[in-house]
Design an enzyme around this catalytic site. Structure first.
Site, mmCIF file in Angstrom:
data_model
loop_
_atom_site.group_PDB
_atom_site.id
_atom_site.type_symbol
_atom_site.label_atom_id
_atom_site.label_comp_id
_atom_site.label_asym_id
_atom_site.label_seq_id
_atom_site.Cartn_x
_atom_site.Cartn_y
_atom_site.Cartn_z
ATOM 1 N N LYS A 225 46.537 39.921 53.530
ATOM 2 C CA LYS A 225 46.291 38.766 54.382
ATOM 3 C C LYS A 225 46.500 39.088 55.868
ATOM 4 C CE LYS A 225 47.015 33.800 54.351
ATOM 5 N NZ LYS A 225 47.788 32.676 53.769
ATOM 6 N N GLU B 221 37.584 32.650 37.845
ATOM 7 C CA GLU B 221 37.098 33.868 38.505
ATOM 8 C C GLU B 221 36.220 34.715 37.593
ATOM 9 O OE1 GLU B 221 40.150 32.738 38.722
ATOM 10 O OE2 GLU B 221 40.718 32.617 40.846
#
Ligand SMILES: Cc1cc2nc3c(=O)[nH]c(=O)nc-3n(C[C@H](O)[C@H](O)[C@H](O)COP(=O)(O)OP(=O)(O)OC[C@H]3O[C@@H](n4cnc5c(N)ncnc54)[C@H](O)[C@@H]3O)c2cc1C
Ligand SMILES: Cc1ncc(C[n+]2csc(CCOP(=O)(O)OP(=O)(O)O)c2C)c(N)n1
Lengths: 592, 180
Positions: free
Chosen positions: A171, A59
């Site tokens: 989520k 990342e």
């Protein structure tokens, strides 16, 4: 289209809203890495063709790639990472972008809202962790807020002093359905409205100082690059109209061309003698979009003691932070320079500064960037000069890692245009250059993108070679391989009795084999005579290249102002013998 | 005096410190207080006192009152750093405007018997403190006023039998008809 129809068309999941918002904000590329908490977004990405996703290998690589993308285009870089470790791996690039004022929009996945605070799998307090290393961040707990926050994120990242922002999306919010509202020009932010137009009274005061200056200097920085648009052209016109000498920080290189006749070279710790002496002895300093960093000022109480200082900056907190200035002008560098130029021309008085130029000429004659050439070993300075020559006529972008090679690149590569030079200045992040080059190459597919690297730095994010190969990004990694963490070794030599504690790169990998293992091209050069040929070959290759340029191992980077010293206490290469060095650094072990 | 070796150690701190009261209007969104506090700790600024409460609930606006100390250059920096935070609407330096009223509320628990109780009550009267709780051997006084007045009251209670103090920190508002 009836209202109800458009209403239906705007009904979508949070994940779809995210992709839709990217499209609405003109985003063509995003850099990311998938994981459980962002799978709904990855599913949306799979089913569309507007936004291209570049898959990195770590990342941190996504973050630096987005920084390179942003710096070379003037557009925000966009990153998508998962919760927990995905988010924590982004911390370094966020901190880097905050320091260097780079606009980034980073979307992180988060565990579902009902699990937040429960030490759920891959949960971390992303907004808490990233609060001090973002310009702003949001945790979106309700689908109703998502469209507004996404638009706000782009606004905050790109307006005023640019910077990184994080939008943390649980989520369940990605799965939830809601109504998307497109961004509207008329949306005004309630509490964040940076001032872009300079105060005419302050501009008048600045002109009065400039018109009567005897020893003026213009000191520019990254803010001129941030200002984008025509700012660099306006700067050139301002230099032309005033006839003033100009220097720049590391971050501002290219705003004024290195071949321009008023160019003094970079200033600061490793800046040229003439630039630093001009800063020290000037009577009027015009600072444009630079922040009086400690690499520039050295000893603050001995910094340019006899000058009146004008400071143009979009961020009021940059003004009077380190150095007290006489005429602050808050506003966008581009807009203020335009007004300043108009007012200066209207005043109609161009000061005569020939004696000042004469003095500058004497400083220039010291030739502070001189180095001893060799026929046997490649001097790193020479390598950069040859690289510069080899790239002439190409559409070239340069990124760097951090260390001596970075400084030599700044000193010896001539930048003619803004947005061509990507380097980690404020945070000084080793491992920035390789992924940044990826990001630049994504934005400029047909250009020549070169990371000027050190052998230690490049190993920090080497894995992104794999990303370069996957996405057919023919970046060139030009490693000045001195087999040391050269910059660390230099400080140990100068300040720590030459005890080279852990600064030797032991177990150096074979970069040629490494390149080949990734599916790229490896090259290696030892002799000065072989350099030009190899460079031309490197430029021709249409694949990622690791170029192992073996350079003199113990070369040091000069000139150097030891930190905490004044500009006129600079150490020049010719004078950097043992005695002078010992004196210059006497008592200075606590230096940073 | 030996020369400090690094630029980092040589900020000019010769100017005397000043105490300033800042009123900060912020959007009342999650984390806003953490942002403000993080700014102070991250940049090494002092917080003498900090109070926060929603003041306009329809507009979701809260008002934070911060008492801080620093050199004039640092105080200016603090104001600019606060002002550039995204949820901050406005920062007003109440000390500079010179026309503000600053008040703090404290509850002061004092234990004692006999003469001590009489003395405590007498002082409370002088300071216009109210008794909000009493037992045979203790009082809780409620007192409002400027910080210095409360400090003084607490100091006087100490020898009498001070047990503990709870203070709200300073709230400030400007005089006259205008708002912030
Ligand atoms: C090993 C190493 C050595 C270094 N040595 C040197 C050195 O010798 N010389 C050197 O110069 N640097 C050096 N640096 C870099 C240094 O640390 C700083 O990053 C750099 O000097 C800061 O540049 P800047 O002042 O241009 O500020 P930036 O960080 O680019 O900040 C830009 C400023 O402009 C303002 N701004 C932003 N947008 C606008 C706009 N639109 N209009 C107006 N203002 C705007 C911002 O508010 C900010 O104040 C070195 C770094 C490393 C890692
Ligand atoms: C992530 C990170 N860790 C440590 C440092 C400290 N540091 C600055 S320069 C440097 C050495 C860099 O060595 P190399 O990449 O080989 O470049 P050179 O100086 O030899 O050109 C180190 C360790 C840093 N800047 N970044």
């Amino acid at each position: 289209m009836s209202d109800s129809k458009s209403h239906d068309a705007n009904q979508m999941t949070g994940a779809a809203m995210i992709v839709r918002a990217l499209v609405d904000h003109g985003v063509k590329h995003i850099f990311g890495y998938p994981g459980g908490a962002v799978l709904p977004i990855y599913d949306e990405i799979f089913q569309q063709g507007d936004v291209e996703h570049i898959l990195v290998r770590h990342e941190q690589g996504a973050g630096h790639a987005a920084e390179g993308y942003a710096r070379s285009t003037g557009k925000p870089g966009v990153v998508l990472v998962t919760s927990g470790p995905g988010a924590t791996n982004m911390v370094t690039p966020l901190a880097d972008a905050l320091m260097d004022s780079i606009p980034l929009v980073c979307i992180t996945g988060q565990v579902p809202t009902h699990l937040i605070g429960n030490d759920a799998f891959q949960e971390c307090d992303t907004v808490g962790i990233t609060r001090p290393c973002t310009k702003h961040n949001w945790l979106v707990r309700d689908i109703k807020d998502l469209p507004k926050v996404l638009h706000e994120a782009f606004y905050v990242a790109t307006s005023g002093r640019p910077g990184p922002v994080v939008v943390d999306v649980p989520k369940d919010v990605q799965f939830a359905t809601g109504t998307y509202t497109p961004p509207r020009k008329s949306d005004v932010h309630v509490s964040y409205k940076p001032q872009t137009k300079g105060d005419p009274n302050q501009i008048r005061k600045a002109v009065a100082l400039m018109a009567n200056a005897k020893r003026p200097v213009i000191y520019t920085g990254g803010g001129v690059i941030n200002a984008g648009g025509n700012a660099s052209q306006t700067l050139r016109a301002l230099v032309e109209a005033t006839g003033f000498p100009i220097t720049s920080t590391l971050m501002g290189l290219g705003a004024y061309p290195a071949s321009g006749k008023n160019w003094l070279g970079m200033l600061g710790m490793h800046g040229t003698y003439e630039a630093n002496m001009a800063m020290h002895d000037c009577d009027v300093m015009l600072c444009i979009g630079a922040r009086f960093d400690d690499r520039i000022t050295g000893r603050t109480d001995a910094f340019s003691p006899g000058s009146k200082k004008i400071h143009i900056d979009i961020d009021p907190s940059s003004i009077n932070k380190n150095i007290r200035v006489d005429v602050p002008i808050i506003g966008d560098a581009g807009s203020v320079m335009e007004d300043l130029l108009k007012a200066f021309k209207a005043e109609g008085k161009k000061p005569k500064i020939d004696p000042w130029w004469f003095e500058i000429g004497r400083w220039r004659a010291r030739n502070s960037l001189a180095y001893k050439k060799s026929d046997d070993v490649i001097l790193p300075q020479f390598a950069i000069q040859r690289l510069f020559e080899a790239t002439r006529g190409h559409d070239t972008y340069i990124t760097t890692e951090v260390g001596q090679h970075q400084m030599w690149a700044a000193q010896f590569f001539g930048f003619e245009e803004p947005h061509r030079w990507m380097t980690s200045g404020g945070l000084g992040t080793m491992g920035y250059g390789l992924p940044a080059a990826l990001g630049v190459q994504v934005a400029h597919r047909d250009s020549l993108v070169i990371d000027i690297a050190g052998d230690a730095s490049v190993q920090m994010t080497m894995q992104e070679m794999s990303c370069a190969v996957q996405h057919e990004l023919p970046i060139k990694i030009f490693i000045l391989n001195n087999q040391y963490m050269g910059m660390v070794r230099q400080w140990q030599q100068l300040l720590h009795g030459n005890r080279l504690s852990h600064s030797y790169t032991e177990a150096m990998p074979d970069f040629v084999k490494l390149a080949e293992a990734y599916g790229g091209v490896g090259m290696q050069v030892f002799k000065p005579g072989d350099l030009d040929g190899a460079l031309h070959e490197m430029i021709k290759v249409k694949k990622p290249v690791l170029f192992d340029c073996r350079v003199a191992a113990l070369e040091n980077c000069f000139p150097m102002i030891p930190s905490g010293k004044a500009h006129n206490e600079m150490l020049l290469p010719a004078e950097a013998n043992d005695d002078a060095t010992a004196k210059a650094f006497a008592g200075g072990k606590a230096l940073v | 005096m030996t020369q400090p070796a690094s630029a980092y150690f040589m900020e000019e701190r010769h100017d005397p410190n000043e105490t300033h009261t800042l009123s900060v209007l912020v959007a009342n969104e999650p984390g806003v207080l953490a942002r403000v506090i993080g700014l102070f700790s991250g940049r090494g600024y002092n917080i003498e006192s900090l109070t926060v409460s929603e003041t306009e609930s329809q507009k979701h606006v809260s008002r934070i009152t911060i008492v801080t100390t620093g050199t004039p250059m640092v105080i200016t920096q603090i104001k600019h750093q606060l002002d550039r935070m995204i949820p901050v609407y406005q920062v007003v330096d109440m000390t500079l405007t010179g026309r503000s009223i600053e008040r703090e509320l404290a509850m002061v628990k004092v234990k004692g018997s006999g003469d001590q109780r009489i003395e405590a009550m007498r002082l409370a009267e002088v300071f216009r403190a109210r008794v909000v709780d009493a037992t045979n051997e203790s009082f809780v006084f409620e007192i409002t006023g400027a910080t210095s007045k409360i400090d003084q009251f607490v100091n006087l209670m100490r020898p009498i039998g001070l047990v503990e103090v709870s203070r709200t920190g300073v709230a400030a508002i400007s005089r006259g008809p205008e708002g912030m």
